[in-house]
Design a protein around this motif. Structure first.
Motif, mmCIF file in Angstrom:
data_model
loop_
_atom_site.group_PDB
_atom_site.id
_atom_site.type_symbol
_atom_site.label_atom_id
_atom_site.label_comp_id
_atom_site.label_asym_id
_atom_site.label_seq_id
_atom_site.Cartn_x
_atom_site.Cartn_y
_atom_site.Cartn_z
ATOM 1 N N ALA A 157 54.380 48.772 11.010
ATOM 2 C CA ALA A 157 53.866 49.667 9.971
ATOM 3 C C ALA A 157 52.659 50.450 10.482
ATOM 4 O O ALA A 157 52.557 51.671 10.274
ATOM 5 C CB ALA A 157 53.491 48.868 8.729
ATOM 6 N N GLY A 158 51.728 49.764 11.130
ATOM 7 C CA GLY A 158 50.533 50.431 11.649
ATOM 8 C C GLY A 158 50.867 51.468 12.708
ATOM 9 O O GLY A 158 50.292 52.572 12.710
ATOM 10 N N THR A 159 51.779 51.134 13.607
ATOM 11 C CA THR A 159 52.154 52.076 14.671
ATOM 12 C C THR A 159 52.890 53.277 14.106
ATOM 13 O O THR A 159 52.642 54.426 14.511
ATOM 14 C CB THR A 159 53.039 51.364 15.714
ATOM 15 O OG1 THR A 159 52.391 50.177 16.180
ATOM 16 C CG2 THR A 159 53.302 52.287 16.886
ATOM 17 N N ALA A 160 53.809 53.035 13.150
ATOM 18 C CA ALA A 160 54.534 54.147 12.523
ATOM 19 C C ALA A 160 53.566 55.074 11.790
ATOM 20 O O ALA A 160 53.677 56.308 11.866
ATOM 21 C CB ALA A 160 55.590 53.609 11.558
ATOM 22 N N GLY A 161 52.586 54.477 11.078
ATOM 23 C CA GLY A 161 51.586 55.295 10.391
ATOM 24 C C GLY A 161 50.760 56.110 11.354
ATOM 25 O O GLY A 161 50.464 57.290 11.100
ATOM 26 N N PHE A 162 50.387 55.511 12.479
ATOM 27 C CA PHE A 162 49.595 56.211 13.483
ATOM 28 C C PHE A 162 50.369 57.402 14.051
ATOM 29 O O PHE A 162 49.817 58.500 14.218
ATOM 30 C CB PHE A 162 49.228 55.245 14.614
ATOM 31 C CG PHE A 162 48.538 55.897 15.774
ATOM 32 C CD1 PHE A 162 47.191 56.223 15.705
ATOM 33 C CD2 PHE A 162 49.238 56.193 16.935
ATOM 34 C CE1 PHE A 162 46.549 56.835 16.779
ATOM 35 C CE2 PHE A 162 48.609 56.804 18.010
ATOM 36 C CZ PHE A 162 47.262 57.126 17.928
ATOM 37 N N ILE A 163 51.654 57.195 14.356
ATOM 38 C CA ILE A 163 52.469 58.276 14.920
ATOM 39 C C ILE A 163 52.588 59.444 13.939
ATOM 40 O O ILE A 163 52.419 60.609 14.306
ATOM 41 C CB ILE A 163 53.872 57.748 15.295
ATOM 42 C CG1 ILE A 163 53.761 56.746 16.441
ATOM 43 C CG2 ILE A 163 54.797 58.903 15.678
ATOM 44 C CD1 ILE A 163 55.081 56.056 16.785
ATOM 45 N N LEU A 164 52.850 59.119 12.669
ATOM 46 C CA LEU A 164 52.996 60.183 11.666
ATOM 47 C C LEU A 164 51.674 60.913 11.421
ATOM 48 O O LEU A 164 51.664 62.127 11.172
ATOM 49 C CB LEU A 164 53.529 59.588 10.360
ATOM 50 C CG LEU A 164 54.968 59.093 10.405
ATOM 51 C CD1 LEU A 164 55.350 58.400 9.106
ATOM 52 C CD2 LEU A 164 55.946 60.241 10.706
ATOM 53 N N ASN A 165 50.559 60.194 11.496
ATOM 54 C CA ASN A 165 49.242 60.836 11.355
ATOM 55 C C ASN A 165 48.999 61.850 12.462
ATOM 56 O O ASN A 165 48.344 62.881 12.250
ATOM 57 C CB ASN A 165 48.134 59.790 11.350
ATOM 58 C CG ASN A 165 48.019 59.083 10.008
ATOM 59 O OD1 ASN A 165 48.267 59.677 8.960
ATOM 60 N ND2 ASN A 165 47.644 57.811 10.038
ATOM 61 N N GLN A 166 49.519 61.564 13.657
ATOM 62 C CA GLN A 166 49.334 62.487 14.775
ATOM 63 C C GLN A 166 50.098 63.790 14.566
ATOM 64 O O GLN A 166 49.766 64.815 15.171
ATOM 65 C CB GLN A 166 49.788 61.825 16.095
ATOM 66 C CG GLN A 166 49.099 60.513 16.419
ATOM 67 C CD GLN A 166 47.598 60.585 16.265
ATOM 68 O OE1 GLN A 166 46.939 61.420 16.899
ATOM 69 N NE2 GLN A 166 47.043 59.721 15.422
ATOM 70 N N PHE A 167 51.115 63.749 13.703
ATOM 71 C CA PHE A 167 51.896 64.948 13.410
ATOM 72 C C PHE A 167 51.416 65.629 12.123
ATOM 73 O O PHE A 167 52.108 66.493 11.575
ATOM 74 C CB PHE A 167 53.381 64.603 13.290
ATOM 75 C CG PHE A 167 54.049 64.341 14.616
ATOM 76 C CD1 PHE A 167 54.577 65.373 15.365
ATOM 77 C CD2 PHE A 167 54.131 63.051 15.110
ATOM 78 C CE1 PHE A 167 55.195 65.131 16.580
ATOM 79 C CE2 PHE A 167 54.746 62.801 16.322
ATOM 80 C CZ PHE A 167 55.275 63.839 17.072
ATOM 81 N N GLY A 168 50.251 65.230 11.667
ATOM 82 C CA GLY A 168 49.649 65.907 10.528
ATOM 83 C C GLY A 168 50.045 65.381 9.166
ATOM 84 O O GLY A 168 49.659 65.976 8.151
ATOM 85 N N MET A 169 50.790 64.307 9.099
ATOM 86 C CA MET A 169 51.172 63.748 7.806
ATOM 87 C C MET A 169 50.094 62.786 7.326
ATOM 88 O O MET A 169 49.504 62.051 8.115
ATOM 89 C CB MET A 169 52.516 62.997 7.903
ATOM 90 C CG MET A 169 53.709 63.891 8.166
ATOM 91 S SD MET A 169 55.277 62.967 8.012
ATOM 92 C CE MET A 169 55.281 62.630 6.243
ATOM 93 N N THR A 240 59.563 54.791 11.885
ATOM 94 C CA THR A 240 58.787 56.019 11.732
ATOM 95 C C THR A 240 59.646 57.126 11.128
ATOM 96 O O THR A 240 59.215 57.844 10.203
ATOM 97 C CB THR A 240 58.238 56.477 13.100
ATOM 98 O OG1 THR A 240 57.434 55.437 13.663
ATOM 99 C CG2 THR A 240 57.401 57.730 12.952
ATOM 100 N N ALA A 241 60.878 57.263 11.639
ATOM 101 C CA ALA A 241 61.796 58.274 11.106
ATOM 102 C C ALA A 241 62.155 57.968 9.650
ATOM 103 O O ALA A 241 62.223 58.879 8.811
ATOM 104 C CB ALA A 241 63.055 58.331 11.963
ATOM 105 N N LEU A 242 62.363 56.685 9.326
ATOM 106 C CA LEU A 242 62.693 56.315 7.953
ATOM 107 C C LEU A 242 61.547 56.648 7.005
ATOM 108 O O LEU A 242 61.760 57.148 5.890
ATOM 109 C CB LEU A 242 63.015 54.818 7.884
ATOM 110 C CG LEU A 242 64.353 54.385 8.505
ATOM 111 C CD1 LEU A 242 64.452 52.861 8.535
ATOM 112 C CD2 LEU A 242 65.530 54.975 7.738
ATOM 113 N N THR A 243 60.331 56.383 7.444
ATOM 114 C CA THR A 243 59.158 56.702 6.625
ATOM 115 C C THR A 243 59.044 58.203 6.414
ATOM 116 O O THR A 243 58.741 58.666 5.301
ATOM 117 C CB THR A 243 57.885 56.166 7.301
ATOM 118 O OG1 THR A 243 58.010 54.757 7.516
ATOM 119 C CG2 THR A 243 56.660 56.435 6.441
ATOM 120 N N PHE A 244 59.285 58.965 7.467
ATOM 121 C CA PHE A 244 59.231 60.427 7.365
ATOM 122 C C PHE A 244 60.288 60.940 6.385
ATOM 123 O O PHE A 244 59.990 61.773 5.511
ATOM 124 C CB PHE A 244 59.440 61.045 8.741
ATOM 125 C CG PHE A 244 59.565 62.545 8.719
ATOM 126 C CD1 PHE A 244 58.441 63.346 8.610
ATOM 127 C CD2 PHE A 244 60.819 63.153 8.792
ATOM 128 C CE1 PHE A 244 58.551 64.731 8.581
ATOM 129 C CE2 PHE A 244 60.940 64.525 8.768
ATOM 130 C CZ PHE A 244 59.808 65.319 8.656
#
Length: 296
Positions: A157-169, A240-244
């Motif tokens: 969860a933390g890693t997926a959130g970090f990745i999405l934050n880097q893309f501006g979400m 990460t894709a599922l969260t997006f």
């Protein structure tokens, strides 16, 4: 008369083998068809689906046994005391009617037959096929492991959130929950990637055996280690894709990747990566072993 007696004696083991095979088919064909139907149509428990790698593992085990049939015939007939014990245990499990015990009776009966006819040499010869059957047998193992996956869930969860934050979400992570776009996505125990990890390890063992690299401890250790890293990384990207998709309201894409054939396609592509990976590792260690000789 002597020739007829020799022919009769030579045919007896074959007839016995065919009879045992026929009994096994009658007993376990319905069970194996139940496994197959559940794996293909996903109409069984989630824990059962964790063993869907049996779709390729069980036929591969049967193929290995077929290739080794002449070696099996050349082994001396030895009855190991553990053979009757395993056959008895397998029979009791089968007659118990308890689903998991009935499942476990299959590898128990197979191992018992190996010990009954050929002793320990028979088990050693058929060791890898027996291992494939055992690891493809549905049990409650995933259910027992699930409560201990919380650290892995939190990490994903933390890693997926970090990745999405880097893309501006704008993503907020709270334990195993991700909040994005007014929606919540939970990295549940069954989303921690255990199924993908089990399948990865299973297929990795098959590849190691098929290429003969299983005899090299160094190649085996490195390959399995990197395969685990790839499996965990692939699951992080999937979550990460599922969260997006869920956070942006793309429910069709979310269901396709989460419950549809998209998840199977994603897992299949990840498993294909293991083939060139093993070739690369084999090539690297082969080169490193021959390099000193070349310099000398």
């Amino acid at each position: 008369m002597a020739i007829q007696q020799q022919v009769k004696n030579s045919n007896t083991p074959q007839l016995l083998s065919l009879a045992i095979l026929g009994v096994l088919v009658l007993l376990y064909a319905p069970l194996l068809l139940h496994w197959l139907d559940g794996w293909l149509h996903k109409n069984i428990s989630t824990e059962h689906e964790y063993f869907s790698h049996g779709l390729i593992g069980l036929p591969f085990a049967a193929y290995i046994v077929w290739l080794q049939r002449k070696q099996w015939q050349r082994l001396p007939d030895i009855i190991h005391p553990l053979g009757p014990v395993l056959l008895l245990v397998g029979g009791v499990f089968y007659l118990s009617g308890v689903a998991e015990w009935v499942n476990l009776s299959f590898p128990a009966i197979l191992a018992g037959l190996c010990l009954w006819f050929k002793g320990m040499p028979g088990v050693k010869l058929q060791g890898f096929p027996l291992l494939l059957v055992f690891f493809a047998t549905p049990t409650a193992g995933p259910y027992l492991i699930a409560p201990y996956t919380l650290p892995l869930q939190s990490f994903i969860a933390g890693t997926a959130g970090f990745i999405l934050n880097q893309f501006g979400m704008e993503v907020t992570v709270d334990g195993v929950n991700l909040y994005v776009g007014g929606r919540i996505v939970e990295v549940a125990p069954y989303c921690a990637g255990l199924k993908m990890l089990f399948t990865t390890m299973y297929v990795s063992l098959m590849l190691l055996y098929w290429t003969g690299a299983l005899s090299s401890r160094r190649t085996t250790n490195w390959f399995l280690l990197i395969a685990v890293v790839i499996s965990i990384s692939a699951n992080i990207l999937r979550n990460t894709a599922l969260t997006f998709f869920h956070g942006t309201g793309q429910e069709a894409a979310f269901k396709w990747l989460h419950e549809g054939w998209g998840g199977d396609l994603y897992s299949g592509c990840m498993l294909l990566v293991l083939v060139p990976l093993l070739n690369r590792i084999n090539s690297y260690f082969s080169t490193s072993e021959t390099q000193p000789e070349a310099e000398a």
